[in-house]
Structure formats: C-alpha cells, structure tokens
Design a protein around this motif. Structure first.
Motif, mmCIF file in Angstrom:
data_model
loop_
_atom_site.group_PDB
_atom_site.id
_atom_site.type_symbol
_atom_site.label_atom_id
_atom_site.label_comp_id
_atom_site.label_asym_id
_atom_site.label_seq_id
_atom_site.Cartn_x
_atom_site.Cartn_y
_atom_site.Cartn_z
ATOM 1 N N HIS A 82 0.799 -1.230 0.000
ATOM 2 C CA HIS A 82 0.000 0.000 0.000
ATOM 3 C C HIS A 82 0.830 1.277 0.000
ATOM 4 C CE1 HIS A 82 -3.471 -2.557 0.781
ATOM 5 N NE2 HIS A 82 -2.816 -3.092 1.812
ATOM 6 N N GLY A 83 2.142 1.173 -0.072
ATOM 7 C CA GLY A 83 2.990 2.356 0.012
ATOM 8 C C GLY A 83 3.025 3.175 -1.267
ATOM 9 N N GLN A 84 3.821 4.224 -1.209
ATOM 10 C CA GLN A 84 4.020 5.124 -2.336
ATOM 11 C C GLN A 84 5.426 4.928 -2.905
ATOM 12 O OE1 GLN A 84 1.382 7.075 -3.373
ATOM 13 N NE2 GLN A 84 0.271 5.983 -1.742
ATOM 14 N N THR A 85 5.675 5.544 -4.042
ATOM 15 C CA THR A 85 6.995 5.476 -4.672
ATOM 16 C C THR A 85 7.686 6.825 -4.550
ATOM 17 O OG1 THR A 85 6.300 3.783 -6.260
ATOM 18 C CG2 THR A 85 8.266 5.051 -6.814
ATOM 19 N N ARG A 86 8.949 6.809 -4.084
ATOM 20 C CA ARG A 86 9.757 8.012 -4.082
ATOM 21 C C ARG A 86 11.044 7.748 -4.844
ATOM 22 N NH1 ARG A 86 12.388 9.012 1.895
ATOM 23 N NH2 ARG A 86 13.414 10.691 0.746
ATOM 24 N N ILE A 87 11.685 8.813 -5.288
ATOM 25 C CA ILE A 87 12.931 8.682 -6.036
ATOM 26 C C ILE A 87 14.072 9.196 -5.163
ATOM 27 C CG2 ILE A 87 14.190 9.293 -8.125
ATOM 28 C CD1 ILE A 87 11.582 9.623 -9.565
ATOM 29 N N VAL A 88 15.108 8.380 -5.031
ATOM 30 C CA VAL A 88 16.249 8.735 -4.190
ATOM 31 C C VAL A 88 17.533 8.704 -5.010
ATOM 32 C CG1 VAL A 88 15.103 7.849 -2.126
ATOM 33 C CG2 VAL A 88 16.660 6.354 -3.409
ATOM 34 N N ASP A 89 18.586 9.213 -4.395
ATOM 35 C CA ASP A 89 19.903 9.226 -5.021
ATOM 36 C C ASP A 89 20.586 7.869 -4.857
ATOM 37 O OD1 ASP A 89 19.319 11.946 -5.265
ATOM 38 O OD2 ASP A 89 20.484 12.478 -3.485
ATOM 39 N N VAL A 90 21.552 7.611 -5.720
ATOM 40 C CA VAL A 90 22.427 6.445 -5.609
ATOM 41 C C VAL A 90 23.861 6.958 -5.651
ATOM 42 C CG1 VAL A 90 23.152 4.266 -6.678
ATOM 43 C CG2 VAL A 90 20.742 4.917 -6.697
ATOM 44 N N CYS A 91 24.749 6.273 -4.970
ATOM 45 C CA CYS A 91 26.160 6.662 -4.946
ATOM 46 C C CYS A 91 26.992 5.640 -5.714
ATOM 47 C CB CYS A 91 26.672 6.740 -3.518
ATOM 48 S SG CYS A 91 25.593 7.654 -2.402
ATOM 49 N N ARG A 92 28.097 6.122 -6.275
ATOM 50 C CA ARG A 92 29.003 5.248 -7.014
ATOM 51 C C ARG A 92 30.404 5.369 -6.426
ATOM 52 N NH1 ARG A 92 28.210 5.678 -13.185
ATOM 53 N NH2 ARG A 92 28.991 7.797 -12.862
ATOM 54 N N PRO A 113 22.232 11.808 -8.618
ATOM 55 C CA PRO A 113 20.950 12.273 -8.076
ATOM 56 C C PRO A 113 19.743 11.643 -8.777
ATOM 57 C CG PRO A 113 22.436 14.123 -8.542
ATOM 58 C CD PRO A 113 23.014 12.908 -9.199
ATOM 59 N N GLN A 114 18.732 11.348 -7.958
ATOM 60 C CA GLN A 114 17.420 10.932 -8.461
ATOM 61 C C GLN A 114 17.516 9.771 -9.457
ATOM 62 O OE1 GLN A 114 14.334 13.111 -7.446
ATOM 63 N NE2 GLN A 114 15.956 12.969 -5.910
ATOM 64 N N ARG A 115 18.130 8.677 -9.007
ATOM 65 C CA ARG A 115 18.379 7.560 -9.922
ATOM 66 C C ARG A 115 17.710 6.244 -9.523
ATOM 67 N NH1 ARG A 115 22.926 7.822 -13.162
ATOM 68 N NH2 ARG A 115 22.336 5.721 -13.785
ATOM 69 N N LEU A 116 16.980 6.220 -8.382
ATOM 70 C CA LEU A 116 16.398 4.964 -7.931
ATOM 71 C C LEU A 116 14.994 5.187 -7.379
ATOM 72 C CD1 LEU A 116 16.769 1.911 -7.207
ATOM 73 C CD2 LEU A 116 17.620 2.683 -4.977
ATOM 74 N N GLN A 117 14.027 4.465 -7.942
ATOM 75 C CA GLN A 117 12.665 4.480 -7.419
ATOM 76 C C GLN A 117 12.548 3.453 -6.291
ATOM 77 O OE1 GLN A 117 9.455 5.635 -10.667
ATOM 78 N NE2 GLN A 117 10.538 3.771 -11.265
ATOM 79 N N VAL A 118 11.904 3.864 -5.203
ATOM 80 C CA VAL A 118 11.765 2.999 -4.031
ATOM 81 C C VAL A 118 10.305 2.986 -3.598
ATOM 82 C CG1 VAL A 118 12.518 2.525 -1.673
ATOM 83 C CG2 VAL A 118 14.101 3.590 -3.286
ATOM 84 N N ARG A 119 9.801 1.793 -3.345
ATOM 85 C CA ARG A 119 8.456 1.626 -2.782
ATOM 86 C C ARG A 119 8.573 1.692 -1.261
ATOM 87 N NH1 ARG A 119 3.137 1.171 -5.025
ATOM 88 N NH2 ARG A 119 1.881 -0.206 -3.722
#
Length: 301
Positions: A119-129, A294-300
């Motif tokens: 039932h959650g939402q999707t947000r977009i977060v950063d990823v590091c390399r 920045p802004q490279r991963l969608q998370v539920r």
C-alpha cells in the motif's frame, strides 16, 4: 498490483531470513500481493536475480534481507537501467542492520513492511558510485565507511549468532582496541585534507550499523554526499565518542568534520579497509573515488 519479484537472502540476519519465509509468505498473501519468490544461493546472487527480474519486466523487485541484500539488488537494478532511473526497489528488512529501510521509512517489522509494500508510495532517491583503485565502479545506497567502520564490519562478519545493536555495539567496543588510523588524503570541492584519520564515512543515509547516526542530517534525495571525517584520537576518547554516534551529537566534537559534496577522493599510502552498505568493500585499497548520482532509484516505501 502486478506480480512483484521477492529476492530473499536466507542467511540475512544470521539466518533470520530463512526463518522468516513462512511468515513472509503469509503476510504477503494476506495483503493480496501477487509475488514470485527467489532465494539467493551465493554471494552476489541477488545482483543476478535482480538483473533478470528487471529484464523479465517485473516492475517492483524486493530485497528481503539486510543492507547487503539491498546493496546487491540495487547494483542489479542499476546495471539494467544504465543512465536511466532504476527500480522500483522494495525492501523487506530481515537483516542485521536494515539501515536503508530505516532511512526511507519502511517499518522494521515483517508484517508492517509487507503492508507498506502493498500500500505504500513510490519516491525517487539518489544512488552513490564508488571506484576502488583500478576496479570497476559499484553502487551503494546508504554508506561507505573507510577505516574504523570497515574494521567493525570485518569483525562483525565473524559473529554468527546475533544481529542488530546486540551484534554491532560489542564489536565496535572491541574494534577500538584493534584499529589504527591510516594516513589519508581527502579531496572534495576545493578542499584537500591530509592527516591520520580514524575514519571517513561517505553517506547517502543518516544511519549505519543498526543504530549509529554517523551522518545524522543526511538525506537520500538531496543530490549530495554527506561526509563524516574523524581525525585520529586516543582509545579512551574513542570510547567516549561511541555513545555520541548513537544520538548524532558527535557532530560537535572537535575531532569531527561534517560536510557535504558531490564528489570525494580518499587516498592513502597505507592499506584502507572499508565497508559498503554493511558488506566488505576492500581491505587493502589505496584510492577510493565517490560521486553522487541524483534521483536515480525508485523505491516503494
């Protein structure tokens, strides 16, 4: 909801992953989640399973494990996404620390995490390399800790019967008397610092080790790496500093530098030990290069 892929690490949480499977299935079924569950069989297997699941068209791919499992799934998703946005990643925390799940607000209990997945939402977060010496770069979602934190992880992996703070706190206290402070050069922005350092944490999230707020103001979607740089201090001073990492008040200590940047290079003539998301990254590196994506991963969540 379309079918989702669950990637379960049975050895996560010192075996809690395997023990949680019946309840995991029961809670997902109770939420009417249509899922396909795969179990990892070797280190790195979750990377392969995540890549295959993304290629097969699963829209949500879930890491059921600890931070190491999430780390592998993220690397699999990023490999498929190329320069695009990866995911969607789901997380069911059944590991030793589960710090990334905490960062994005996923409940720590199995039932709550399954409900959030449904039932959650999707947000977009950063990823590091991070690139270590001449090796191929890899991704991380939460923290890399060079020096003391790397040694803590190395020692923690020897312990097989507890998880969470019951695992990490005793290991931290033990490591104080084992650790050394290598000479480091730390370059970011227009800064170049050179001194023996107890540790450098490069963070996307605030917490690591199941309860140590090494970068308490870090946000996973601000487009910046948070750095926690701790200069060499004595053993007794280190002991006194440990509880301050548990509430974030170490940021005011005179030996601690907190800053933010988009890129950082850490180098040393000495061997550098480091973990990435709670798994060993290196034990004898001499140069680590980091950058934020920045802004490279969608998370539920």
């Amino acid at each position: 909801m379309k079918p989702i892929k669950i990637i379960l690490n049975p050895i996560a949480g010192r075996g809690y992953g395997a023990r949680s499977e019946p309840a995991l299935r029961r809670f997902l079924n109770a939420e009417d989640v249509n899922f396909d569950l795969a179990i990892t069989e070797w280190p790195g297997h979750a990377i392969e399973l995540a890549q295959q699941a993304a290629s097969d068209g699963f829209e949500i791919i879930v890491a059921a494990g600890g931070d190491g499992t999430t780390h592998e799934v993220v690397n699999g998703l990023m490999a498929v996404a190329g320069d695009g946005v990866a995911g969607t990643l789901g997380v069911i925390p059944v590991g030793s620390g589960s710090d990334f799940a905490n960062t994005v607000g996923i409940p720590p209990d199995l039932k709550g995490a399954c409900r959030r997945l449904a039932h959650g939402q999707t947000r977009i977060v950063d990823v590091c390399r991070v690139a270590v010496d001449d090796q191929s770069p890899r991704y991380f979602d939460n923290t890399v800790n060079v020096g003391f934190g790397g040694r803590v992880t190395y020692e923690a992996l020897k312990v097989k019967w507890v998880r969470g703070m019951a695992l990490y706190l005793p290991v931290v206290l033990k490591t104080i008397f084992l650790s050394q402070s290598p000479q480091m050069t730390i370059e970011y922005g227009n800064q170049k610092l050179e001194f023996p350092a107890m540790m450098v944490c490069v963070a996307n999230g605030a917490r690591e080790g199941g309860g140590f707020f090494t970068a308490p103001d870090a946000l996973p979607d601000d487009g910046l790496l948070d750095l926690c740089i701790v200069q060499e201090i004595g053993k007794m001073a280190m002991l006194a500093l440990v509880p301050r990492f548990m509430d974030g008040s170490h940021v005011n200590h005179e030996a601690v530098t907190m800053t933010r940047t988009k890129r950082v290079i850490i180098s040393s003539p000495d061997d550098l030990i480091a973990h990435a998301d709670g798994e060993m990254l290196c034990t004898d590196a001499h140069r680590l290069e980091f950058e934020i994506l920045p802004q490279r991963l969608q998370v539920r969540c």
